[in-house]
Design a protein around this motif. Sequence first.
Motif, PDB file in Angstrom:
ATOM      1  N   UNK A 123       6.334   8.199  -9.071  1.00  0.00           N
ATOM      2  CA  UNK A 123       7.705   7.822  -9.416  1.00  0.00           C
ATOM      3  C   UNK A 123       7.833   7.321 -10.854  1.00  0.00           C
ATOM      4  N   UNK A 124       6.893   6.496 -11.287  1.00  0.00           N
ATOM      5  CA  UNK A 124       7.016   5.876 -12.611  1.00  0.00           C
ATOM      6  C   UNK A 124       6.921   6.878 -13.762  1.00  0.00           C
ATOM      7  N   UNK A 125       6.009   7.859 -13.709  1.00  0.00           N
ATOM      8  CA  UNK A 125       6.020   8.871 -14.769  1.00  0.00           C
ATOM      9  C   UNK A 125       7.330   9.662 -14.807  1.00  0.00           C
TER      10      UNK A 125
ATOM     11  N   UNK B 274       0.833  -1.205   0.000  1.00  0.00           N
ATOM     12  CA  UNK B 274       0.000   0.000   0.000  1.00  0.00           C
ATOM     13  C   UNK B 274       0.864   1.251   0.000  1.00  0.00           C
ATOM     14  N   UNK B 275       1.881   1.269   0.868  1.00  0.00           N
ATOM     15  CA  UNK B 275       2.783   2.421   0.940  1.00  0.00           C
ATOM     16  C   UNK B 275       3.564   2.586  -0.358  1.00  0.00           C
ATOM     17  N   UNK B 276       4.000   1.473  -0.924  1.00  0.00           N
ATOM     18  CA  UNK B 276       4.775   1.531  -2.161  1.00  0.00           C
ATOM     19  C   UNK B 276       3.942   2.096  -3.299  1.00  0.00           C
ATOM     20  N   UNK B 277       2.706   1.649  -3.410  1.00  0.00           N
ATOM     21  CA  UNK B 277       1.851   2.128  -4.494  1.00  0.00           C
ATOM     22  C   UNK B 277       1.608   3.632  -4.413  1.00  0.00           C
ATOM     23  N   UNK B 278       1.571   4.179  -3.208  1.00  0.00           N
ATOM     24  CA  UNK B 278       1.406   5.625  -3.066  1.00  0.00           C
ATOM     25  C   UNK B 278       2.567   6.368  -3.729  1.00  0.00           C
TER      26      UNK B 278
END
Length: 204
Positions: free
Chosen positions: A48-50, A39-43
């Motif tokens: 980050x990915x863009x 959950x924390x990573x997805x936030x």
Amino acid sequence: MKILKLLKETYPDVETALDFENPYQLLVATILSAQTTDIQVNKVTNNLFPKYPSPKELSEATQEELENDIKTIGLYKNKSKNLIKTGKILMEKFNGVIPDTREGLMELPGAGRKTANVVLSNAFNIPAIAVDTHVFRVSRRLGLSQGKTPDEVEQDLMKIIPKEDWKDAHHWLIWHGRLVCKAQNPNCQSCPLSSECCFFQNSH
DNA sequence: AACTCGGGGCA
DNA sequence: TGCCCAGAGTT
């Protein structure tokens, strides 16, 4: 023994996935996931990915800026340093392509046994089960794997879990390990696996 | 084998 | 408010 079936019935709402669109994103997200939750990573990866869409951008990131980008996750100094280094290795040694072998993945700083298996099974559909401290402990208590290494535990789990569940199995096992089969004071009363569990039988 | 990193979760 | 940790690297 239908371990995973029982766990799925017991925890129907378990949070199960990192958001990713390609092997690079899953590799980065999984390196970030050490000692924290999906959950924390997805936030963080949402932004980050863009900003760092491929190993090239990651390899060119500055330490300070990347630290700031992932600051809401723990261990951010180590992780940002490892990610930049990983980006450079991917560019210089792997031509910007994420390796699809355990040996290749484990050459990348921040990626260990668990990260390699998550990427292999989820990004490349290569048979593997991710074993972390929770999965390791749960397996030991069940009696599947006393005195064995994490790699051997993985083999044991593959024997009793249906192949189509290998890539996701660790989510339920980890959830179970955190909430019920805890390192200290495990809650055996509410454990759906107690009738099959060596630890429970020996302590009652 | 023990220590470190660290914000978040949980009692 | 304090304790522990959904890993991996270092010594």
